[in-house]
Write an enzyme that holds these catalytic residues in place. Structure first.
Site, short mmCIF file in Angstrom:
data_model
loop_
_atom_site.label_atom_id
_atom_site.label_comp_id
_atom_site.label_asym_id
_atom_site.label_seq_id
_atom_site.Cartn_x
_atom_site.Cartn_y
_atom_site.Cartn_z
N GLU A 71 0.82 -1.21 0.00
CA GLU A 71 0.00 0.00 0.00
C GLU A 71 0.85 1.26 0.00
O GLU A 71 0.45 2.28 -0.56
CB GLU A 71 -0.95 0.00 1.20
CG GLU A 71 -1.95 -1.15 1.21
CD GLU A 71 -2.76 -1.26 -0.07
OE1 GLU A 71 -3.00 -0.21 -0.72
OE2 GLU A 71 -3.12 -2.38 -0.45
N HIS A 94 -1.66 -1.39 -10.75
CA HIS A 94 -0.65 -2.43 -10.56
C HIS A 94 0.09 -2.67 -11.89
O HIS A 94 0.11 -3.79 -12.41
CB HIS A 94 -1.31 -3.73 -10.09
CG HIS A 94 -1.93 -3.62 -8.74
ND1 HIS A 94 -3.26 -3.90 -8.49
CD2 HIS A 94 -1.43 -3.23 -7.55
CE1 HIS A 94 -3.54 -3.70 -7.22
NE2 HIS A 94 -2.43 -3.29 -6.62
#
Length: 326
Positions: free
Chosen positions: A215, A224
């Site tokens: 995170e 991502h």
């Protein structure tokens, strides 16, 4: 309008609420009733029926597919919780405005007695921790959040990459069963799954810390993509290098905050198991290895394991979107 009512069972944070509605009443009316019961504003309500979201507020109860005896799950923060995040956001905006104003004005040079490392330690860190008070054992959750915030390896990478987190808090398993972590507004808040699904304990510390590293990467990259994976891999490597250098040295290291760091031998043993092909019964590495070679082997084994775990973690991360920083 039909007069035969439909009885529903609404679940929210482990509590059930029975409701009766007429088939011609709208989903918006249902949301208004739920706001009275749970304090979750309609704009933040997420209603799940058999895993699917009820999205059309103007639809009638009948058209939305709700039938007598059905169970509906409600997700969403309360007005009080939203206010807390809004307060944090407003404070961040205030600080940003002050910094912009200072940057636009000529400043007199002032000799500071604080060292650069001291200034960094007060800026690039986790500034606040908040366990969820409505969940069991909030003090145990606070202790775990505090341990994460003060973890020497985490503080090391946060200062190195100039990361700051406004609030570190937790995710309730029943509210977000599919998530292990969530980054709100590039570090304004990071939420982590601390507890087991049955609320009978807490998840493994190193697993939770690995999610925290994931995170923290979202402070920079939203999606991502390859940029995210490259930075996340770098953070994991730096955490592993930090701990491996300590474990291969004196096993005790005074950090910049005056504390003593004593790493767990679990990571070292696990990494040795990968190096030796699955066994550490002898308790020894290959004879003739120099300390540097042993350190390199432990680190490589650790990184292989972390890379595999990171691929699985991406499926349980709730943060997605464009780059967090522009």
């Amino acid at each position: 309008m039909s007069t035969e009512s439909i009885s529903l069972t609404i679940t929210y944070r482990g509590v059930t609420h029975p409701l009766s509605l007429l088939p011609d009443e709208t989903v918006a009316m249902l949301q208004a009733r739920l706001e009275e019961l749970t304090s979750v504003p309609p704009s933040h309500q997420k209603l799940l029926l058999k895993g699917k979201k009820l999205a059309d507020e103007k639809a009638t109860v009948r058209d939305a597919g709700l039938k007598d005896g059905m169970k509906v799950q409600l997700l969403g923060p309360t007005a009080e919780e939203i206010g807390g995040l809004k307060k944090t956001e407003d404070e961040q905006h205030r600080r940003d405005r002050i910094l912009r104003e200072r940057a636009s004005k000529p400043q007199a040079k002032v000799r500071s007695t604080a060292s650069p490392s001291s200034a960094a330690s007060s800026t690039y860190k986790i500034h606040k921790i908040e366990p969820l008070p409505h969940l069991p054992n909030p003090e145990s959750a606070r202790a775990l959040l505090q341990r994460l915030a003060e973890d020497p390896a985490i503080r090391h990478v946060m200062q190195k990459h100039q990361f700051a987190v406004g609030v570190l808090t937790e995710l309730a398993p029943h509210e977000h069963p599919e998530l292990l972590g969530l980054n709100v507004n590039a570090g304004q808040a990071i939420k982590l799954r601390l507890r087991t699904d049955r609320y009978d304990g807490f998840r493994n510390y190193r697993e939770v810390r690995r999610v925290l590293c994931h995170e923290l990467t979202h402070n920079v990259h939203g999606d991502h993509d390859n940029n995210f994976k490259e930075l996340n891999s770098k953070l994991n490597k730096e955490v592993a290098e930090y701990e491996t250098s300590v474990s291969q040295g004196t096993h005790r290291l005074a950090d910049a905050w005056g504390g003593i760091y004593e790493p767990s031998t679990g990571l070292e043993a696990e990494a040795h198991a990968h190096v030796l092909g699955g066994g550490v019964a002898s308790g020894r590495v290959a004879s003739g290895d120099t300390p540097e070679e042993r350190r390199r082997r432990v680190l490589e084994a650790t990184m292989r394991r972390l890379q595999k775990e990171e691929e699985e973690l991406e499926q349980s991360c709730g943060t997605a979107g464009p780059s967090a920083m522009t």
